[in-house]
Scaffold this active site. Structure first.
Site, PDB file in Angstrom:
ATOM      1  N   ASP A 144      37.768  40.630  39.030  1.00 23.04           N
ATOM      2  CA  ASP A 144      36.737  39.822  39.671  1.00 23.04           C
ATOM      3  C   ASP A 144      37.381  39.118  40.865  1.00 23.04           C
ATOM      4  OD1 ASP A 144      35.517  40.600  37.304  1.00 23.04           O
ATOM      5  OD2 ASP A 144      34.406  38.723  37.084  1.00 23.04           O
ATOM      6  N   LYS A 204      28.933  40.015  42.406  1.00 25.00           N
ATOM      7  CA  LYS A 204      28.797  38.908  41.456  1.00 25.00           C
ATOM      8  C   LYS A 204      28.491  37.641  42.235  1.00 25.00           C
ATOM      9  CE  LYS A 204      31.948  36.346  38.338  1.00 25.00           C
ATOM     10  NZ  LYS A 204      33.236  36.372  37.611  1.00 25.00           N
ATOM     11  N   LYS A 262      26.385  41.098  38.590  1.00 24.16           N
ATOM     12  CA  LYS A 262      26.790  40.100  37.598  1.00 24.16           C
ATOM     13  C   LYS A 262      26.483  38.693  38.086  1.00 24.16           C
ATOM     14  CE  LYS A 262      30.866  38.165  35.259  1.00 24.16           C
ATOM     15  NZ  LYS A 262      32.308  38.277  34.978  1.00 24.16           N
TER      16      LYS A 262
END
Lengths: 317, 294
Positions: free
Chosen positions: A145, A217, A253
């Site tokens: 991430d 995300k 996400k």
């Protein structure tokens, strides 16, 4: 200096009407999801959770306990519910905790996600951010991430942002030891991007650099506001447009601020109506959350037994 | 001049210091002796109970850690504010025609006095319920009472105000938070009391008031695992059994007051109802060992 084609495309992102986007996003909270659909939705949402701990006080013990919870979110599920609940999709930790999580999750099929690239600010030299990423992968991370360089983005240096994402993508594309596939999630930190136009532009810019199966995300969870229905819709539409335009398939996400089972069902309704059933899978949609899983369990137990649970019935992980 | 249309009040719930409507959108009519409707109240659902429990859970730790003197002051303030609504509350008590004017005023006064009594107990009951235990060894050994947590209160139908105050005051006096189900036959005094609670310095969520049907809600009071105890009076045998059976599942304390057939007389008994032993069922005893210093 001529701008590269990808950068040019990103700058030409459509503008977003905030009022309409918010109204559209709010409309997903009015879907009536009851009985069997609710039961299925809660279990699906549970299987999409990236169980997260990103605190300065994280210790190997805490990460191990989180991993145990990831494997079996409710240890007495068979006794209380008469069924085995799904495990969550991934455990998301800081790079120093990746070896611990990798060991604790070995053989479970649950992914180890590591924040990297100088999370949460991204304000580190590029070579440090790339080494951060490579180390996490070498230690066993299945998912990275990364945070984008918001400073560069907001000052209009889209080329730099794009290039940095491309470099991290290249590191991930090399894969882990033993040819392990590594997926990338690009955190836009929408709370710092100020406008929906910026969110859309950053989404387009990231999508252009990453590979099929990678994610975008919303947030680090360290900045408020974190994930909202509005920004998630804007990002889902960027994903939809990329899919329709180029056939490139990207996951989504939302992270931060999603705490209740009801909210998670609203998000699932939004995904279904924006991208379709194909995205209703942990491979394509995740929730970054720490307390969401407990609320989902609470709802599942209440629906099964008719009784409300106490806060201390779940938790501690 | 045309006849003025009457404006009927619709009473709402009191949860977390706010006045929400029931999420179910249902209501109950309250009628006077002649059968004409005088007000509407909410018919709460289990989800309202859930929300009230969440509010109580949030408020309880702060209330428990407020010092005992302050809790007493706030209970006294509650009595003062109640006194200020004397006529309104007496009218509410007699609104259904079951209680006469004079009896309503007497019930009102008794309710104020009961609050004053427990305002006084707030910083004194630990001396009665706690103790310094004699032990063999160089230790002090103390037993101190601590609040249980979130307590459900199921109020009797009559007396509609005194019954409620008598069950709630001892429970909050020790630092518990309350989710209560008001009298089914006359919930109006409870609704008026909510307006008192909202203005008496009591932190939002310490007392939460639901109106509705015991048939629908008692079961959830019994089985909700975040409710640590239930205090009730004037409930049917069936509801008492439901409370005890549900509570057996999750080990919560259930105390059903047995006041005989005349509840009004039972609640009016000061010596029984203002005893510190009414506080005792909803405190937990913590025992502390402490070395004797030389």
């Amino acid at each position: 200096m001529a701008a590269s084609p990808t950068v040019f495309q990103a700058v030409n992102s459509p503008t977003i009407n905030r009022v309409s986007a918010d109204a559209r996003a709010a409309s997903f909270t009015t879907r009536s999801i009851k009985t069997t659909a609710k039961d299925a939705g809660l279990r699906l949402a549970l299987s999409m959770v990236d169980l997260t701990t990103l605190e300065g006080k994280d210790s190997p013990e805490k990460v191990r306990s989180l991993c145990a919870k990831a494997r079996r979110p409710m240890p007495d599920d068979e006794r209380v519910l008469g069924e085995r609940l799904p495990s969550v999709a991934a455990v998301c930790v800081y790079p120093s905790m990746v070896p611990v999580a990798a060991e604790a999750l070995g053989g479970s099929g649950i992914n180890v996600a590591s924040v990297a690239t100088g999370f949460p600010s991204g304000q580190y030299p590029l070579d440090v951010r790339l080494r951060d990423t490579a180390k996490a992968i070498a230690d066993g991370a299945d998912e990275i991430d990364m945070v984008i360089n918001r400073g560069a983005f907001l000052s209009g240096k889209y080329g730099i942002v794009a290039e940095e994402i491309a470099e991290v993508t290249a590191v991930c594309a090399q894969g882990g030891p033993g040819g392990r596939e590594v997926h990338l999630k690009v955190i836009l930190e929408t709370g710092e991007l100020e406008t929906y136009d910026n969110v859309r532009r950053a989404s387009d810019l990231a999508i252009a650099q990453i590979r099929d199966g990678d994610f975008i995300k919303t947030s680090t969870g360290k900045v408020s506001p974190a994930a909202t229905m509005g920004v998630t819709l804007v990002m889902l539409e960027a994903i939809r447009d990329a899919w329709l335009r180029d056939g490139k398939r990207i996951g989504m996400k939302p992270a931060g601020g999603i705490r209740t089972a009801k909210q998670s069902l609203h998000y699932l309704a939004m995904v279904k109506e924006t991208l379709g059933d194909a995205w209703l899978s942990p491979d394509w949609f995740r929730f970054g959350a720490s307390s969401l899983a407990d609320d989902i369990l609470r709802q599942i137990v209440r629906r099964k037994t008719g009784r409300y649970t106490a806060g201390y019935d779940f938790g501690v992980a | 001049m045309s006849e003025r249309l009457s404006v009927l009040k619709t009473y709402k719930l009191f949860i977390g210091g706010k006045f929400p409507r029931t999420e179910s959108g249902r209501s109950i009519k309250v009628a006077d002796a002649s059968g004409s409707v005088v007000a509407h109240t909410c018919r709460s659902s289990r989800k309202d109970l859930r929300n009230a429990v969440e509010a109580a859970e949030k408020a309880q730790p702060g209330w428990a850690s407020a010092n005992a003197y302050l809790r007493g002051q706030i209970l006294y303030r509650m009595a003062e504010m109640l006194e200020g609504k004397r006529d309104e509350l007496a009218a509410a008590i007699s609104i259904t025609g079951k209680v006469g004017k004079d009896a309503a005023l007497a019930e009102m006064d008794a309710s104020v006095d009961r609050l004053v009594a427990f305002a006084g107990w707030a910083d004194k009951y630990p001396q009665i319920l706690g103790c310094h235990n004699p032990v063999t060894g160089p230790y002090y050994n103390f037993s101190v009472p601590e609040p249980t947590g979130v307590v459900g209160v199921v109020c009797p139908d009559e007396p509609s105000l005194l019954g409620l105050v008598s069950l709630v005051a001892p429970v909050i006096c020790s630092g518990n938070a309350v989710v209560l189900l008001a009298s089914e036959t006359n919930p109006i005094p409870a609704c008026v009391l909510a307006e008192v609670l909202a203005t008496c310095d009591l932190p939002g969520g310490v007392v939460n008031i639901l109106t509705g049907l015991r048939d629908e809600l008692v079961e959830h009071f019994a089985t909700h695992r975040a409710i640590a105890g239930v205090f009730a009076a004037g409930v049917s045998d069936e509801h008492r059994t439901a409370l005890e059976a549900g509570a057996a599942e999750n080990m919560k304390r259930v105390q059903v007051l047995d006041l005989g057939p005349d509840l009004a007389a039972g609640f009016a008994d000061d010596s029984a109802m203002e005893s510190p032993w009414v506080i005792e069922p909803f405190v937990e005893t913590k025992t502390i060992w402490h070395p004797v210093s030389s």
